[in-house]
Motif scaffolding. Structure first.
Motif, mmCIF file in Angstrom:
data_model
loop_
_atom_site.group_PDB
_atom_site.id
_atom_site.type_symbol
_atom_site.label_atom_id
_atom_site.label_comp_id
_atom_site.label_asym_id
_atom_site.label_seq_id
_atom_site.Cartn_x
_atom_site.Cartn_y
_atom_site.Cartn_z
ATOM 1 N N PRO A 237 26.821 40.533 34.263
ATOM 2 C CA PRO A 237 26.206 41.675 33.587
ATOM 3 C C PRO A 237 25.980 42.912 34.451
ATOM 4 O O PRO A 237 25.837 44.001 33.918
ATOM 5 C CB PRO A 237 24.861 41.125 33.101
ATOM 6 N N VAL A 238 25.958 42.774 35.782
ATOM 7 C CA VAL A 238 25.672 43.950 36.611
ATOM 8 C C VAL A 238 26.712 44.251 37.682
ATOM 9 O O VAL A 238 26.624 45.282 38.335
ATOM 10 C CB VAL A 238 24.286 43.828 37.283
ATOM 11 N N ALA A 239 27.701 43.387 37.886
ATOM 12 C CA ALA A 239 28.637 43.561 39.002
ATOM 13 C C ALA A 239 29.389 44.882 38.938
ATOM 14 O O ALA A 239 29.437 45.622 39.928
ATOM 15 C CB ALA A 239 29.614 42.388 39.054
ATOM 16 N N THR B 109 19.329 46.147 39.010
ATOM 17 C CA THR B 109 18.849 44.805 38.686
ATOM 18 C C THR B 109 19.638 43.783 39.503
ATOM 19 O O THR B 109 20.800 44.010 39.840
ATOM 20 C CB THR B 109 19.007 44.492 37.184
ATOM 21 N N PRO B 110 19.029 42.661 39.840
ATOM 22 C CA PRO B 110 19.741 41.663 40.639
ATOM 23 C C PRO B 110 20.895 41.041 39.852
ATOM 24 O O PRO B 110 20.806 40.883 38.638
ATOM 25 C CB PRO B 110 18.679 40.621 40.965
ATOM 26 N N SER B 111 21.957 40.695 40.572
ATOM 27 C CA SER B 111 23.108 40.064 39.927
ATOM 28 C C SER B 111 22.744 38.642 39.511
ATOM 29 O O SER B 111 21.691 38.122 39.872
ATOM 30 C CB SER B 111 24.306 40.038 40.875
ATOM 31 N N GLU C 9 22.218 36.500 42.579
ATOM 32 C CA GLU C 9 20.948 36.821 43.242
ATOM 33 C C GLU C 9 19.772 36.250 42.462
ATOM 34 O O GLU C 9 18.825 35.720 43.048
ATOM 35 C CB GLU C 9 20.788 38.343 43.381
ATOM 36 N N SER C 10 19.826 36.336 41.135
ATOM 37 C CA SER C 10 18.759 35.788 40.297
ATOM 38 C C SER C 10 18.667 34.275 40.444
ATOM 39 O O SER C 10 17.573 33.718 40.522
ATOM 40 C CB SER C 10 18.991 36.146 38.829
ATOM 41 N N ARG C 11 19.814 33.625 40.495
ATOM 42 C CA ARG C 11 19.822 32.169 40.676
ATOM 43 C C ARG C 11 19.217 31.783 42.019
ATOM 44 O O ARG C 11 18.462 30.817 42.119
ATOM 45 C CB ARG C 11 21.245 31.635 40.577
ATOM 46 N N ALA C 12 19.562 32.537 43.065
ATOM 47 C CA ALA C 12 19.031 32.244 44.403
ATOM 48 C C ALA C 12 17.513 32.419 44.433
ATOM 49 O O ALA C 12 16.795 31.594 45.007
ATOM 50 C CB ALA C 12 19.692 33.145 45.439
ATOM 51 N N LYS C 13 17.018 33.482 43.805
ATOM 52 C CA LYS C 13 15.570 33.707 43.758
ATOM 53 C C LYS C 13 14.875 32.585 42.999
ATOM 54 O O LYS C 13 13.816 32.105 43.408
ATOM 55 C CB LYS C 13 15.257 35.054 43.104
#
Length: 172
Positions: free
Chosen positions: A86-88, A126-128, A131-135
């Motif tokens: 969605p953000v790449a 916004t985080p990719s 990145e969201s999965r890692a957080k």
């Protein structure tokens, strides 16, 4: 470009728009071949794609897709970026446009929701998905680490108390 090539390009773009999650519309004025190659390379690294397309052909390709709202943005020297993430595409396009003023963000869409340039810039911040999965994984590990530390703390304190009594007894 002959008629068959145009038809093939429209078909390719239509299928791409059917599968994509995010599309960013840009204007590129004066970008060199090296700069466009650099941008395409950065897009590929993030799982996105970048293509210069004739506006008329791109409008035809948008017909029947969730990105039909982008048609009014297809004016001038247009290039399109898209991605499944969605953000790449937005992230790479905005970062490149910040460094190179020859590329301008016109707008974009995330599914059926169409954005202006400001909306695309906000989307890029916004985080990719990765990145969201890692957080999320980090947040899930934190409570377990705290529980382990909490359980170990009383045992450590008891050991220090026993050691202090033992040293006191040896001293006497």
């Amino acid at each position: 470009m002959d008629r068959a090539e145009k038809k093939e390009l429209v078909s390719f773009l239509h299928q791409t728009f059917q599968d994509a999650t995010c599309v960013v519309v840009t204007h590129q004025t004066g970008l060199t071949v090296a700069e466009v190659s650099d941008l395409r390379g950065k897009m590929r690294e993030q799982g996105a794609r970048y293509k210069v397309a004739k506006n008329r052909l791109a409008r035809l390709a948008l017909d029947g897709t969730k990105f039909e709202g982008l048609k009014p943005l297809l004016e001038g020297p247009t290039a399109l970026a898209w991605s499944d993430d969605p953000v790449a595409a937005a992230k790479v396009a905005v970062e490149f446009a910040d460094k190179n003023k020859k590329l301008t963000i016109v707008g974009g869409a995330l599914g059926e929701k169409t954005f202006d340039a400001t909306g695309v810039e906000a989307l890029a911040k916004t985080p990719s998905l990765d990145e969201s999965r890692a957080k999320l994984a980090g947040l899930m590990q934190t409570p377990a680490q705290r529980v382990a530390m909490t359980l170990q703390a009383p045992a450590g304190q008891l050991a220090r108390v026993f050691n202090a009594y033992a040293e006191k007894g040896n001293a006497a």
